[in-house]
Design a protein around this motif. Structure first.
Motif, short mmCIF file in Angstrom:
data_model
loop_
_atom_site.label_atom_id
_atom_site.label_comp_id
_atom_site.label_asym_id
_atom_site.label_seq_id
_atom_site.Cartn_x
_atom_site.Cartn_y
_atom_site.Cartn_z
N ASP A 89 98.80 34.54 24.63
CA ASP A 89 98.97 34.90 26.16
C ASP A 89 97.92 35.97 26.48
N ALA A 90 98.06 36.68 27.60
CA ALA A 90 97.29 37.41 28.15
C ALA A 90 97.05 38.82 27.21
N LEU A 91 98.10 38.97 26.41
CA LEU A 91 97.78 40.11 25.68
C LEU A 91 97.02 39.91 24.35
N GLY A 92 97.00 38.57 24.10
CA GLY A 92 96.29 37.95 22.77
C GLY A 92 97.39 37.90 21.77
N ARG A 93 98.68 37.75 22.09
CA ARG A 93 99.77 37.54 21.18
C ARG A 93 100.19 35.94 21.35
N SER A 94 100.85 35.47 20.11
CA SER A 94 101.48 34.29 20.10
C SER A 94 102.80 34.36 19.93
N TYR A 95 103.82 33.50 20.52
CA TYR A 95 105.27 33.77 20.56
C TYR A 95 105.74 32.47 20.25
N ALA A 96 106.88 32.56 19.42
CA ALA A 96 107.60 31.47 18.83
C ALA A 96 109.14 31.78 18.74
N THR A 97 109.77 30.74 18.65
CA THR A 97 111.23 31.02 18.49
C THR A 97 111.68 30.42 17.16
N GLY A 98 112.41 31.16 16.28
CA GLY A 98 112.62 30.68 15.05
C GLY A 98 114.43 30.68 15.02
N LYS A 99 115.03 29.60 14.27
CA LYS A 99 116.36 29.38 14.11
C LYS A 99 116.71 29.33 12.66
N ARG A 100 118.05 30.02 12.35
CA ARG A 100 118.54 29.63 11.04
C ARG A 100 120.01 29.84 10.86
N LYS A 101 120.89 28.91 10.55
CA LYS A 101 122.27 29.09 10.92
C LYS A 101 122.61 29.27 12.26
N ASP A 102 123.26 30.49 12.34
CA ASP A 102 123.60 30.94 13.71
C ASP A 102 122.61 31.90 14.48
N ALA A 103 121.68 32.13 13.78
CA ALA A 103 120.55 33.23 14.13
C ALA A 103 119.61 32.67 14.86
N VAL A 104 119.21 33.46 16.02
CA VAL A 104 118.02 32.83 16.82
C VAL A 104 117.02 34.13 16.94
N ALA A 105 115.71 33.85 16.64
CA ALA A 105 114.74 35.11 16.51
C ALA A 105 113.71 34.72 17.51
N ARG A 106 113.42 35.73 18.32
CA ARG A 106 112.03 35.47 19.18
C ARG A 106 111.28 36.28 18.56
N VAL A 107 109.80 35.70 18.25
CA VAL A 107 108.84 36.45 17.58
C VAL A 107 107.50 36.43 18.23
N TRP A 108 107.18 37.58 18.21
CA TRP A 108 105.53 37.89 18.82
C TRP A 108 104.72 38.19 17.72
N ILE A 109 103.63 37.62 17.67
CA ILE A 109 102.59 38.13 16.56
C ILE A 109 101.13 38.57 17.22
N LYS A 110 100.56 39.59 16.89
CA LYS A 110 99.27 39.65 17.10
C LYS A 110 98.37 40.40 16.20
N PRO A 111 97.00 40.40 16.15
CA PRO A 111 96.13 41.11 15.22
C PRO A 111 96.71 42.54 15.08
N ALA A 141 104.63 31.05 14.83
CA ALA A 141 103.66 31.86 15.81
C ALA A 141 102.45 31.73 14.88
N LEU A 142 102.32 31.70 13.82
CA LEU A 142 101.00 31.87 13.03
C LEU A 142 100.38 30.80 13.18
N GLN A 143 100.97 29.48 13.25
CA GLN A 143 100.25 28.19 13.38
C GLN A 143 100.04 28.02 14.65
N LEU A 144 100.56 28.79 15.65
CA LEU A 144 100.14 28.52 17.12
C LEU A 144 98.88 29.59 17.41
N TYR A 145 98.72 30.66 16.76
CA TYR A 145 97.87 31.68 16.75
C TYR A 145 96.54 31.20 16.10
#
Length: 162
Positions: A33-55, A118-122
């Protein structure tokens, strides 16, 4: 002998009678994105995680808390660090995650899945290592639902002979 076989592709073409198809797969582009981050959604069982990574320095924040505070168990902290170790980028990325639903173990798995995506997108070159480790696949195992006429999903009521 005009048709000499010099490679496996030539042998395959000679046996099947079809010329080999050469695919020019376009290399994957990084998604940031514009801030140099990559975003991805992870899921496991009933849990949903929104994750942003940046250097960064390797700081992990989950729901506004530090990794050691939110996931107090060392096993869950190890689960979150696995994608970085497999990809060989330990301490190079800051992670900001929000996670809802499920228990702590499911949430840790969801954040791990989100970090991997997110790592593989970045950095698309990390995809092979993450995919080989099985981190890009959503673990689809969920709790089985309770059936009527049963005490739990499969457990029957106690049988009484008299």
């Amino acid at each position: 002998m005009a048709d000499q076989i010099n490679s496996l592709e030539d042998l395959q073409a000679a046996v099947t009678g079809v010329a080999p198809v050469v695919e020019d797969a376009a290399p994957r582009e990084p998604v940031r994105d514009a801030l140099g981050r990559s975003y991805a959604t992870g899921k496991r069982k009933d849990a949903v995680a929104r994750v942003w990574i940046k250097p960064g320095s390797g700081k992990v924040t989950v729901n506004g808390k530090d990794l050691d505070t939110y996931f107090a168990r060392p096993v869950l902290q190890m689960v979150l660090r696995q994608p970085f170790e497999v990809a060989g980028v330990t301490g190079e990325f800051d992670v900001m995650a929000t996670v809802k639903g499920g228990g702590l173990s499911g949430q840790a798995g969801a954040v791990k899945h989100g970090i991997s995506k997110a790592l593989q997108l970045y950095e698309p070159s990390l995809r092979g290592a993450l995919k080989a480790a099985g981190f890009l696949t959503r673990d689809s195992r969920v709790v089985e639902r309770k059936k009527y006429g049963k005490r739990k999903a499969r457990r029957s009521f106690q049988f009484s002979k008299r």
